[in-house]
Design a protein around this motif. Structure first.
Motif, PDB file in Angstrom:
ATOM      1  N   GLU A  80      13.021  14.956  -3.666  1.00 45.38           N
ATOM      2  CA  GLU A  80      14.202  14.112  -3.660  1.00 45.38           C
ATOM      3  C   GLU A  80      13.806  12.676  -4.001  1.00 45.38           C
ATOM      4  N   THR A  81      14.629  12.013  -4.798  1.00 46.45           N
ATOM      5  CA  THR A  81      14.412  10.604  -5.101  1.00 46.45           C
ATOM      6  C   THR A  81      15.045   9.770  -4.002  1.00 46.45           C
ATOM      7  N   ARG A  82      14.222   8.888  -3.415  1.00 45.16           N
ATOM      8  CA  ARG A  82      14.677   8.097  -2.278  1.00 45.16           C
ATOM      9  C   ARG A  82      14.216   6.653  -2.451  1.00 45.16           C
ATOM     10  N   PRO A  83      14.874   5.696  -1.772  1.00 46.82           N
ATOM     11  CA  PRO A  83      14.386   4.310  -1.794  1.00 46.82           C
ATOM     12  C   PRO A  83      12.960   4.249  -1.233  1.00 46.82           C
ATOM     13  N   VAL A  84      12.146   3.359  -1.753  1.00 46.75           N
ATOM     14  CA  VAL A  84      10.762   3.270  -1.291  1.00 46.75           C
ATOM     15  C   VAL A  84      10.693   2.908   0.189  1.00 46.75           C
ATOM     16  N   THR A  85      11.732   2.255   0.705  1.00 43.77           N
ATOM     17  CA  THR A  85      11.750   1.905   2.121  1.00 43.77           C
ATOM     18  C   THR A  85      11.902   3.126   3.019  1.00 43.77           C
ATOM     19  N   GLU A  86      12.270   4.266   2.437  1.00 40.37           N
ATOM     20  CA  GLU A  86      12.418   5.504   3.201  1.00 40.37           C
ATOM     21  C   GLU A  86      11.269   6.468   2.938  1.00 40.37           C
ATOM     22  N   LEU A  87      10.220   5.967   2.307  1.00 39.59           N
ATOM     23  CA  LEU A  87       9.058   6.777   1.953  1.00 39.59           C
ATOM     24  C   LEU A  87       7.783   6.095   2.433  1.00 39.59           C
ATOM     25  N   ILE A  88       6.719   6.876   2.514  1.00 42.24           N
ATOM     26  CA  ILE A  88       5.391   6.343   2.814  1.00 42.24           C
ATOM     27  C   ILE A  88       4.469   6.707   1.664  1.00 42.24           C
ATOM     28  N   ARG A  89       3.714   5.729   1.207  1.00 42.66           N
ATOM     29  CA  ARG A  89       2.761   5.948   0.122  1.00 42.66           C
ATOM     30  C   ARG A  89       1.413   6.331   0.715  1.00 42.66           C
ATOM     31  N   PHE A  90       0.781   7.335   0.126  1.00 49.39           N
ATOM     32  CA  PHE A  90      -0.560   7.770   0.525  1.00 49.39           C
ATOM     33  C   PHE A  90      -1.473   7.723  -0.693  1.00 49.39           C
ATOM     34  N   VAL A  91      -2.732   7.384  -0.447  1.00 53.74           N
ATOM     35  CA  VAL A  91      -3.738   7.391  -1.506  1.00 53.74           C
ATOM     36  C   VAL A  91      -4.990   8.086  -0.983  1.00 53.74           C
ATOM     37  N   ALA A  92      -5.860   8.446  -1.897  1.00 48.25           N
ATOM     38  CA  ALA A  92      -7.154   9.016  -1.517  1.00 48.25           C
ATOM     39  C   ALA A  92      -8.195   7.908  -1.501  1.00 48.25           C
ATOM     40  N   ASP A  93      -8.971   7.823  -0.405  1.00 52.32           N
ATOM     41  CA  ASP A  93     -10.022   6.815  -0.347  1.00 52.32           C
ATOM     42  C   ASP A  93     -11.227   7.285  -1.165  1.00 52.32           C
ATOM     43  N   PRO A  94     -12.282   6.477  -1.303  1.00 53.19           N
ATOM     44  CA  PRO A  94     -13.434   6.875  -2.141  1.00 53.19           C
ATOM     45  C   PRO A  94     -14.083   8.182  -1.726  1.00 53.19           C
ATOM     46  N   ASP A  95     -13.886   8.597  -0.464  1.00 53.42           N
ATOM     47  CA  ASP A  95     -14.452   9.865  -0.003  1.00 53.42           C
ATOM     48  C   ASP A  95     -13.489  11.034  -0.167  1.00 53.42           C
ATOM     49  N   GLY A  96     -12.331  10.786  -0.792  1.00 49.00           N
ATOM     50  CA  GLY A  96     -11.369  11.855  -1.008  1.00 49.00           C
ATOM     51  C   GLY A  96     -10.517  12.164   0.209  1.00 49.00           C
ATOM     52  N   ARG A  97     -10.456  11.253   1.140  1.00 46.49           N
ATOM     53  CA  ARG A  97      -9.638  11.440   2.339  1.00 46.49           C
ATOM     54  C   ARG A  97      -8.305  10.729   2.163  1.00 46.49           C
ATOM     55  N   ILE A  98      -7.227  11.419   2.469  1.00 46.42           N
ATOM     56  CA  ILE A  98      -5.896  10.849   2.324  1.00 46.42           C
ATOM     57  C   ILE A  98      -5.646   9.827   3.438  1.00 46.42           C
ATOM     58  N   VAL A  99      -5.203   8.624   3.030  1.00 48.32           N
ATOM     59  CA  VAL A  99      -4.917   7.568   3.991  1.00 48.32           C
ATOM     60  C   VAL A  99      -3.530   7.014   3.707  1.00 48.32           C
ATOM     61  N   PRO A 100      -2.793   6.623   4.750  1.00 45.19           N
ATOM     62  CA  PRO A 100      -1.477   6.009   4.543  1.00 45.19           C
ATOM     63  C   PRO A 100      -1.607   4.581   4.044  1.00 45.19           C
ATOM     64  N   ASP A 101      -0.727   4.197   3.145  1.00 53.49           N
ATOM     65  CA  ASP A 101      -0.703   2.845   2.585  1.00 53.49           C
ATOM     66  C   ASP A 101       0.667   2.249   2.875  1.00 53.49           C
ATOM     67  N   LEU A 102       0.874   1.804   4.115  1.00 52.63           N
ATOM     68  CA  LEU A 102       2.195   1.332   4.534  1.00 52.63           C
ATOM     69  C   LEU A 102       2.635   0.094   3.769  1.00 52.63           C
ATOM     70  N   LYS A 103       1.683  -0.742   3.353  1.00 51.45           N
ATOM     71  CA  LYS A 103       2.043  -1.968   2.631  1.00 51.45           C
ATOM     72  C   LYS A 103       2.145  -1.741   1.127  1.00 51.45           C
ATOM     73  N   ARG A 104       1.846  -0.537   0.683  1.00 44.18           N
ATOM     74  CA  ARG A 104       1.952  -0.149  -0.728  1.00 44.18           C
ATOM     75  C   ARG A 104       1.112  -1.067  -1.624  1.00 44.18           C
ATOM     76  N   GLN A 105      -0.128  -1.307  -1.188  1.00 42.40           N
ATOM     77  CA  GLN A 105      -0.996  -2.235  -1.910  1.00 42.40           C
ATOM     78  C   GLN A 105      -2.349  -1.636  -2.286  1.00 42.40           C
ATOM     79  N   LEU A 106      -2.719  -0.492  -1.731  1.00 42.79           N
ATOM     80  CA  LEU A 106      -4.042   0.075  -1.995  1.00 42.79           C
ATOM     81  C   LEU A 106      -4.137   0.574  -3.430  1.00 42.79           C
ATOM     82  N   PRO A 107      -5.319   0.448  -4.033  1.00 45.64           N
ATOM     83  CA  PRO A 107      -5.480   0.903  -5.417  1.00 45.64           C
ATOM     84  C   PRO A 107      -5.485   2.427  -5.514  1.00 45.64           C
TER      85      PRO A 107
END
Length: 215
Positions: free
Chosen positions: A17-44
């Motif tokens: 579903e397409t939702r406003p970004v304020t209703e979603l959480i962004r996740f990225v993989a860190d250098p070790d391949g572990r999924i981490v939450p990016d609440l500020k939506r700033q991680l590379p």
């Protein structure tokens, strides 16, 4: 709020579903391949967006949504939703602390009672372990005064010990947020936390095939 030039909407990797970004959480993989939450939506790195509820994050972890979306081997810990909850809670309490420093928080039953009768109170912060008599009395005063203007929120998201730390004093049971930008920010953070925790058994969502939109 979305950052400048950031898309206002994203696709949830779990529900599609397409939702406003304020209703979603962004996740990225860190250098070790572990999924981490990016609440500020700033991680590379490429991001995977999931609806901002405990149940949705739990379902995404269990159904390997992150690996499928990123098309690579990643690890999503079983306690990922609990980690997000802790981060949202910390952000909410920090925002309450900033509102206090801005002079937009009152604490103590008598001060809150007086404020409800004359000040511009936007929300009551009542400890989860507050006595019901005090809660009923303050809620009744708030309802009587603010009923014609949309009401005054009553929030019970934190234990008294957590409010103690946020407000820099002991035995905080009753507090009030006064009108102001710092209080509005605190209210937004608390709302995000409560939405994340709300009705977890009803918010798991479905899983669609294929990978979701990334950034």
């Amino acid at each position: 709020m979305p950052r400048r030039n950031e898309p206002l909407e994203r696709c949830c990797a779990l529900t599609r579903e397409t939702r406003p970004v304020t209703e979603l959480i962004r996740f990225v993989a860190d250098p070790d391949g572990r999924i981490v939450p990016d609440l500020k939506r700033q991680l590379p790195g490429r991001g995977v967006w999931v609806s901002a509820t405990h149940a949705a994050v739990t379902a995404a972890q269990k159904k390997r949504v992150f690996a499928r979306s990123l098309k690579e081997q990643v690890t999503a810990d079983e306690d990922l939703a609990e980690r997000v909850d802790a981060l949202l809670e910390r952000a909410a309490l920090n925002s309450v602390s900033l509102a206090r420093k801005a002079g937009q928080v009152l604490a103590g039953f008598a001060k809150v009672e007086a404020a409800l009768k004359s000040a511009d109170v936007i929300a009551l912060l009542l400890a989860a372990d507050a006595g019901e008599d005090g809660v009923r009395k303050l809620s009744a005063i708030a309802k009587a005064r603010f009923a014609g203007s949309g009401g005054c929120r009553t929030l019970r998201s934190f234990a008294s010990t957590q409010l103690d730390l946020a407000l820099g004093r002991s035995n905080v049971i009753h507090a009030a947020l006064l009108a102001g930008s710092a209080s509005e920010n605190a209210l937004m953070r608390i709302d995000a936390l409560e939405r994340f925790r709300a009705n977890p058994d009803e918010q798991s969502g479905g899983v669609a095939g294929g990978a979701a939109t990334q950034d």
